[in-house]
Enzyme design. Structure first.
Site, PDB file in Angstrom:
ATOM      1  N   LEU A 132     -49.819   3.399 -22.165  1.00 26.07           N
ATOM      2  CA  LEU A 132     -49.032   2.460 -22.969  1.00 26.07           C
ATOM      3  C   LEU A 132     -49.557   2.528 -24.395  1.00 26.07           C
ATOM      4  O   LEU A 132     -50.752   2.740 -24.615  1.00 26.07           O
ATOM      5  CB  LEU A 132     -49.180   1.024 -22.439  1.00 26.07           C
ATOM      6  CG  LEU A 132     -48.666   0.718 -21.036  1.00 26.07           C
ATOM      7  CD1 LEU A 132     -49.017  -0.732 -20.657  1.00 26.07           C
ATOM      8  CD2 LEU A 132     -47.165   0.946 -20.930  1.00 26.07           C
ATOM      9  N   ASP A 133     -48.668   2.336 -25.370  1.00 24.04           N
ATOM     10  CA  ASP A 133     -49.115   2.266 -26.755  1.00 24.04           C
ATOM     11  C   ASP A 133     -50.100   1.113 -26.928  1.00 24.04           C
ATOM     12  O   ASP A 133     -50.104   0.152 -26.159  1.00 24.04           O
ATOM     13  CB  ASP A 133     -47.924   2.040 -27.690  1.00 24.04           C
ATOM     14  CG  ASP A 133     -46.916   3.176 -27.657  1.00 24.04           C
ATOM     15  OD1 ASP A 133     -47.312   4.300 -27.309  1.00 24.04           O
ATOM     16  OD2 ASP A 133     -45.743   2.926 -27.965  1.00 24.04           O
ATOM     17  N   ARG A 134     -50.919   1.185 -27.967  1.00 24.26           N
ATOM     18  CA  ARG A 134     -51.950   0.163 -28.198  1.00 24.26           C
ATOM     19  C   ARG A 134     -51.360  -1.243 -28.175  1.00 24.26           C
ATOM     20  O   ARG A 134     -51.908  -2.154 -27.549  1.00 24.26           O
ATOM     21  CB  ARG A 134     -52.637   0.419 -29.538  1.00 24.26           C
ATOM     22  CG  ARG A 134     -53.739  -0.596 -29.865  1.00 24.26           C
ATOM     23  CD  ARG A 134     -54.257  -0.412 -31.270  1.00 24.26           C
ATOM     24  NE  ARG A 134     -53.207  -0.684 -32.255  1.00 24.26           N
ATOM     25  CZ  ARG A 134     -53.374  -0.512 -33.560  1.00 24.26           C
ATOM     26  NH1 ARG A 134     -54.510  -0.047 -34.047  1.00 24.26           N
ATOM     27  NH2 ARG A 134     -52.386  -0.798 -34.384  1.00 24.26           N
ATOM     28  N   THR A 136     -48.450  -2.252 -26.974  1.00 21.78           N
ATOM     29  CA  THR A 136     -47.565  -2.545 -25.846  1.00 21.78           C
ATOM     30  C   THR A 136     -48.420  -3.080 -24.709  1.00 21.78           C
ATOM     31  O   THR A 136     -49.445  -2.490 -24.376  1.00 21.78           O
ATOM     32  CB  THR A 136     -46.805  -1.279 -25.393  1.00 21.78           C
ATOM     33  OG1 THR A 136     -45.970  -0.825 -26.452  1.00 21.78           O
ATOM     34  CG2 THR A 136     -45.953  -1.562 -24.172  1.00 21.78           C
ATOM     35  N   ARG A 233     -39.358   3.226 -27.974  1.00 18.92           N
ATOM     36  CA  ARG A 233     -39.184   2.759 -29.341  1.00 18.92           C
ATOM     37  C   ARG A 233     -38.309   3.723 -30.153  1.00 18.92           C
ATOM     38  O   ARG A 233     -37.427   3.297 -30.902  1.00 18.92           O
ATOM     39  CB  ARG A 233     -40.558   2.592 -29.988  1.00 18.92           C
ATOM     40  CG  ARG A 233     -41.428   1.575 -29.243  1.00 18.92           C
ATOM     41  CD  ARG A 233     -42.910   1.740 -29.537  1.00 18.92           C
ATOM     42  NE  ARG A 233     -43.219   1.469 -30.928  1.00 18.92           N
ATOM     43  CZ  ARG A 233     -44.404   1.745 -31.471  1.00 18.92           C
ATOM     44  NH1 ARG A 233     -45.362   2.318 -30.738  1.00 18.92           N
ATOM     45  NH2 ARG A 233     -44.627   1.464 -32.741  1.00 18.92           N
TER      46      ARG A 233
END
Length: 297
Positions: A132-134, A136, A233
């Site tokens: 997961l992105d930082r 998210t 995104r």
């Protein structure tokens, strides 16, 4: 950052770029070779090429390899929502990077997972199957053995792990549900971004369904078929539904958000060893729940 160059032997004409890279002593594995290619860290005669690029022989290949971090356990709070001897499902808070990378040698989720028995895969990201992105938040499955890591990664490749997200977007969807099929990769002009305009684009498929229509926003449930960096995104921006609060691809500061409104709220899959059906959910964190209420007003 370590850098090296080599000339492609004539005997390797016709070889795939990723397979040739993986044979180099400086590269730990084919998975690392693929990561370097996806990150734009490899150039063939000065041009970034996809992993499937066929070499002709005689080209000069330039490679940048980030320094590998030495991992030490750190006391990071990692909420566990499901576990057994083979795997964990954790609920990652926003603001935590999943594994060491440029600028994040410590304080990552991986450092907090070491004492929980995370194992398998690359030495600098033990147990990590997907990311997961930082900024998210939400659910991640983590392996506790090399065998579990191999089976879980195979399930990801075969699209047998159902990953669902809640995304609040600005705008009005043109349909109640849809499928976005648009390859993406590192942006041609800005290496900090990913986009559909990429020399290293890879297949990317995202499904979405409208959960709630709001005055200026829509709450979507999003399902990943593939898992490219920043996929949700970028895809939602591409159909003119930018994610609220997203400082890169969406609407920075929308509804007072300090991060993108994106939360991995559900994971469903069959256990790779026992076959047990695992279905776990995570509620919206307080900051996202408050933004949703503001969007409803």
């Amino acid at each position: 950052m370590a850098r090296f160059r080599f000339r492609v032997p004539d005997a390797d004409a016709g070889a795939r770029l990723d397979r040739l890279l993986a044979q180099r002593p400086e590269i730990a594995s084919r998975a690392e070779a693929e990561r370097l290619l996806a990150a734009g860290n490899v150039a063939v005669d000065g041009v970034h090429r996809p992993k499937s690029h066929r070499l002709e022989g005689g080209e000069e290949v330039a490679v940048e390899v980030p320094e590998r971090a030495v991992l030490e356990p750190e006391p990071i709070d990692v909420p566990i929502v499901w576990e057994d001897d083979h795997l964990l499902v954790v609920d990652k808070p926003a603001g935590i990077v999943v594994h060491p990378a440029g600028g994040h040698a410590t304080g990552t989720l991986v450092h907090g997972l070491l004492e929980l028995g995370a194992e398998g895969g690359e030495e600098d990201r033990p147990g990590i199957v997907h990311r997961l992105d930082r900024d998210t938040s939400g659910l991640l499955v983590v392996a506790r053995s090399p065998g579990a890591h191999e089976r879980l990664q195979d399930m990801i490749r075969r699209r047998e792990i159902d990953r669902r997200y809640l995304a609040l977007v600005r705008g009005r969807p043109r349909s109640r549900a849809g499928r976005i099929d648009a390859p993406l990769g590192r942006d041609r002009r800005d290496r900090t971004r990913h986009s559909l305009d990429s020399a290293t684009a890879r297949e990317a498929v995202t499904w979405f369904e409208v959960i709630e229509l709001l005055p200026e926003h829509a709450l979507l449930e999003v399902r990943l078929e593939t898992g490219r960096t920043h996929q949700i995104r970028v895809h939602l921006e591409a159909i003119e539904l930018p994610v609220a609060g997203d400082p890169i691809y969406g609407v920075r500061g929308d509804l007072g958000l300090r991060r993108q409104f994106l939360h991995a709220h559900r994971l469903r899959f069959d256990h790779p060893f026992t076959g047990e059906a695992i279905d776990v959910t995570s509620p919206l964190p307080p900051d996202l729940a408050a933004a949703l209420e503001r969007a409803r007003a």
